[in-house]
Write an enzyme that holds these catalytic residues in place. Structure first.
Site, PDB file in Angstrom:
ATOM      1  N   SER A  17     -38.052  -0.617  31.006  1.00  0.00           N
ATOM      2  CA  SER A  17     -38.344  -1.340  32.243  1.00  0.00           C
ATOM      3  C   SER A  17     -38.603  -2.794  31.890  1.00  0.00           C
ATOM      4  O   SER A  17     -39.531  -3.111  31.147  1.00  0.00           O
ATOM      5  CB  SER A  17     -39.584  -0.749  32.925  1.00  0.00           C
ATOM      6  OG  SER A  17     -40.114  -1.721  33.803  1.00  0.00           O
ATOM      7  N   HIS A  42     -33.832  -0.873  33.436  1.00  0.00           N
ATOM      8  CA  HIS A  42     -34.519  -0.606  34.709  1.00  0.00           C
ATOM      9  C   HIS A  42     -35.120  -1.916  35.218  1.00  0.00           C
ATOM     10  O   HIS A  42     -35.880  -2.575  34.507  1.00  0.00           O
ATOM     11  CB  HIS A  42     -35.614   0.433  34.426  1.00  0.00           C
ATOM     12  CG  HIS A  42     -36.396   0.887  35.596  1.00  0.00           C
ATOM     13  ND1 HIS A  42     -36.012   1.949  36.394  1.00  0.00           N
ATOM     14  CD2 HIS A  42     -37.580   0.461  36.095  1.00  0.00           C
ATOM     15  CE1 HIS A  42     -36.931   2.153  37.328  1.00  0.00           C
ATOM     16  NE2 HIS A  42     -37.891   1.262  37.174  1.00  0.00           N
ATOM     17  N   ASP A  44     -37.396  -3.652  37.937  1.00  0.00           N
ATOM     18  CA  ASP A  44     -38.439  -3.383  38.930  1.00  0.00           C
ATOM     19  C   ASP A  44     -38.552  -4.536  39.922  1.00  0.00           C
ATOM     20  O   ASP A  44     -39.088  -5.591  39.608  1.00  0.00           O
ATOM     21  CB  ASP A  44     -39.787  -3.182  38.224  1.00  0.00           C
ATOM     22  CG  ASP A  44     -39.889  -1.806  37.595  1.00  0.00           C
ATOM     23  OD1 ASP A  44     -39.643  -0.811  38.314  1.00  0.00           O
ATOM     24  OD2 ASP A  44     -40.198  -1.727  36.393  1.00  0.00           O
ATOM     25  N   MET A  46     -40.159  -6.017  43.190  1.00  0.00           N
ATOM     26  CA  MET A  46     -41.398  -5.860  43.984  1.00  0.00           C
ATOM     27  C   MET A  46     -41.560  -7.021  44.939  1.00  0.00           C
ATOM     28  O   MET A  46     -41.328  -8.173  44.565  1.00  0.00           O
ATOM     29  CB  MET A  46     -42.608  -5.823  43.051  1.00  0.00           C
ATOM     30  CG  MET A  46     -42.548  -4.742  42.002  1.00  0.00           C
ATOM     31  SD  MET A  46     -44.028  -4.825  40.981  1.00  0.00           S
ATOM     32  CE  MET A  46     -43.686  -3.474  39.849  1.00  0.00           C
ATOM     33  N   HIS A  75     -34.869  -0.671  40.784  1.00  0.00           N
ATOM     34  CA  HIS A  75     -35.889   0.141  41.465  1.00  0.00           C
ATOM     35  C   HIS A  75     -36.504  -0.741  42.541  1.00  0.00           C
ATOM     36  O   HIS A  75     -37.290  -1.636  42.236  1.00  0.00           O
ATOM     37  CB  HIS A  75     -36.917   0.594  40.415  1.00  0.00           C
ATOM     38  CG  HIS A  75     -38.076   1.333  40.952  1.00  0.00           C
ATOM     39  ND1 HIS A  75     -39.216   1.579  40.196  1.00  0.00           N
ATOM     40  CD2 HIS A  75     -38.300   1.905  42.159  1.00  0.00           C
ATOM     41  CE1 HIS A  75     -40.084   2.263  40.915  1.00  0.00           C
ATOM     42  NE2 HIS A  75     -39.566   2.461  42.111  1.00  0.00           N
ATOM     43  N   MET A  77     -38.903  -1.642  45.077  1.00  0.00           N
ATOM     44  CA  MET A  77     -40.233  -1.408  45.660  1.00  0.00           C
ATOM     45  C   MET A  77     -40.452  -2.479  46.717  1.00  0.00           C
ATOM     46  O   MET A  77     -41.292  -3.372  46.585  1.00  0.00           O
ATOM     47  CB  MET A  77     -41.293  -1.473  44.546  1.00  0.00           C
ATOM     48  CG  MET A  77     -41.196  -0.280  43.596  1.00  0.00           C
ATOM     49  SD  MET A  77     -42.078  -0.563  42.054  1.00  0.00           S
ATOM     50  CE  MET A  77     -40.796  -1.387  41.128  1.00  0.00           C
ATOM     51  N   MET A 146     -42.016   9.055  40.503  1.00  0.00           N
ATOM     52  CA  MET A 146     -43.038   8.120  40.025  1.00  0.00           C
ATOM     53  C   MET A 146     -44.218   8.898  39.450  1.00  0.00           C
ATOM     54  O   MET A 146     -44.784   9.777  40.102  1.00  0.00           O
ATOM     55  CB  MET A 146     -43.537   7.217  41.162  1.00  0.00           C
ATOM     56  CG  MET A 146     -42.515   6.216  41.675  1.00  0.00           C
ATOM     57  SD  MET A 146     -41.751   5.199  40.402  1.00  0.00           S
ATOM     58  CE  MET A 146     -43.188   4.345  39.725  1.00  0.00           C
ATOM     59  N   GLY A 151     -46.235  -0.629  41.290  1.00  0.00           N
ATOM     60  CA  GLY A 151     -46.807  -1.961  41.470  1.00  0.00           C
ATOM     61  C   GLY A 151     -47.087  -2.651  40.148  1.00  0.00           C
ATOM     62  O   GLY A 151     -46.957  -3.872  40.053  1.00  0.00           O
ATOM     63  N   ASP A 184     -40.814   7.654  35.892  1.00  0.00           N
ATOM     64  CA  ASP A 184     -41.173   6.238  35.690  1.00  0.00           C
ATOM     65  C   ASP A 184     -42.678   6.060  35.817  1.00  0.00           C
ATOM     66  O   ASP A 184     -43.262   6.349  36.857  1.00  0.00           O
ATOM     67  CB  ASP A 184     -40.446   5.417  36.770  1.00  0.00           C
ATOM     68  CG  ASP A 184     -40.672   3.922  36.669  1.00  0.00           C
ATOM     69  OD1 ASP A 184     -41.197   3.452  35.652  1.00  0.00           O
ATOM     70  OD2 ASP A 184     -40.305   3.228  37.642  1.00  0.00           O
ATOM     71  N   GLY A 186     -46.103   5.180  32.798  1.00  0.00           N
ATOM     72  CA  GLY A 186     -46.979   5.782  31.793  1.00  0.00           C
ATOM     73  C   GLY A 186     -46.249   6.645  30.779  1.00  0.00           C
ATOM     74  O   GLY A 186     -46.843   7.560  30.194  1.00  0.00           O
TER      75      GLY A 186
HETATM   76  C1  DX5 Z   1     -44.223   0.507  38.122  1.00  0.00           C
HETATM   77  C2  DX5 Z   1     -42.797   0.343  37.665  1.00  0.00           C
HETATM   78  C3  DX5 Z   1     -42.523   0.916  36.327  1.00  0.00           C
HETATM   79  C4  DX5 Z   1     -43.320   0.269  35.233  1.00  0.00           C
HETATM   80  C5  DX5 Z   1     -43.330   1.144  34.030  1.00  0.00           C
HETATM   81  O1  DX5 Z   1     -44.332  -0.022  39.388  1.00  0.00           O
HETATM   82  O2  DX5 Z   1     -41.933   0.970  38.584  1.00  0.00           O
HETATM   83  O3  DX5 Z   1     -41.133   0.850  36.034  1.00  0.00           O
HETATM   84  O4  DX5 Z   1     -42.842  -0.987  34.874  1.00  0.00           O
HETATM   85  O5  DX5 Z   1     -44.173   0.566  33.089  1.00  0.00           O
HETATM   86  P1  DX5 Z   1     -45.061   1.443  32.104  1.00  0.00           P
HETATM   87  O6  DX5 Z   1     -44.120   2.193  31.250  1.00  0.00           O
HETATM   88  O7  DX5 Z   1     -45.853   0.409  31.385  1.00  0.00           O
HETATM   89  O8  DX5 Z   1     -45.902   2.348  32.954  1.00  0.00           O
HETATM   90 ZN    ZN Z   2     -39.821   1.199  38.021  1.00  0.00          ZN
END
Ligand code: DX5
Ligand code: ZN
Length: 224
Positions: A17, A42, A44, A46, A75, A77, A146, A151, A184, A186
């Protein structure tokens, strides 16, 4: 169009990501992750509305496309994703994943993504029941489960994702479907192994992969 089929049983595609990348050295970071064995990237996106954080949009995706040949999965969001689909397609991403919680009109939005020639993804938050996305399973190319509240990167894996992954795998087989099961949030060697065992095809990891001294080693650990 750049994409990958389902991985061999028991293994997963490994997907950094870019939220955890160094955007002052993005080209070097992307090249390094590619050399380390990344399978997709990936992105992200937002909007500060659907999630309480702002990252980037099509403008940055276009630059990532210029510096990478890997499949790009955005992705989204964001609220009103339907208004931005063409802009992301023009930016050169390969797949667009929308959130079930953010969209009033899921069906038409998925259809439009397909018409733009892109892979169609649907995502659900940890607190959203899997039942909510069942009507769309035959209309998507990937489901993004998720394992954190979206976020921010660097959050702790929520094991509620594991049951959803296992049920998705069952329903895919029962329905003769072929979507990728992505997870996605942790993800590290331990949670990644749990997700693979549950049936995940694609492991998205931000802080754990980018924080590594030896990224190739961590990519290999996630691949299984
Ligand atoms: C969270 C994102 C994830 C995030 C993952 O909103 O969608 O893609 O960046 O990051 P880690 O792997 O640090 O949880
Ligand atoms: Zn993501």
């Amino acid at each position: 169009m750049n994409w990958l089929p389902r991985p061999a049983e028991g293994t997963a595609w490994v997907v950094p990501s870019l939220l955890s990348a160094d955007f002052a050295n993005l080209q070097a970071d992307v090249a390094d992750m590619t050399a380390a064995g990344a399978d997709f990237l990936h992105l992200d996106v937002m909007d500060g509305h659907f999630v309480p954080n702002i990252s980037f949009g099509p403008f940055i995706c276009r630059f990532v496309r210029r510096i990478s040949d890997l499949p790009l999965d955005a992705h989204l969001m964001i609220s009103h994703a339907d208004q931005y689909l063409a802009a992301f397609a023009e930016a050169g991403v390969d797949g667009l994943t929308i959130h079930i919680e953010a969209e009033a009109e899921i069906g038409p939005t998925l259809q439009r993504i397909g018409e733009l020639g892109l892979k169609r993804g649907i995502s659900l938050n940890p607190g959203t029941a899997l039942d909510d996305i069942l009507p769309w399973l035959d209309q998507v190319d990937l489901v993004l489960v998720m394992s954190v509240q979206p976020g921010f990167g660097g959050q702790k894996f929520n094991p509620v994702a594991l049951d959803k992954i296992a049920e998705l795998k069952q329903r895919r087989a029962a329905g003769g479907l072929d979507f990728l099961i992505n997870v996605d949030g942790g993800i590290n060697d331990q949670t990644g192994a749990e997700c693979r065992a549950a049936g995940a095809d694609v492991l998205v990891s931000g802080s754990w992969l980018f924080g590594a001294t030896d990224r190739a080693e961590r990519v290999a650990l996630l691949r299984g």
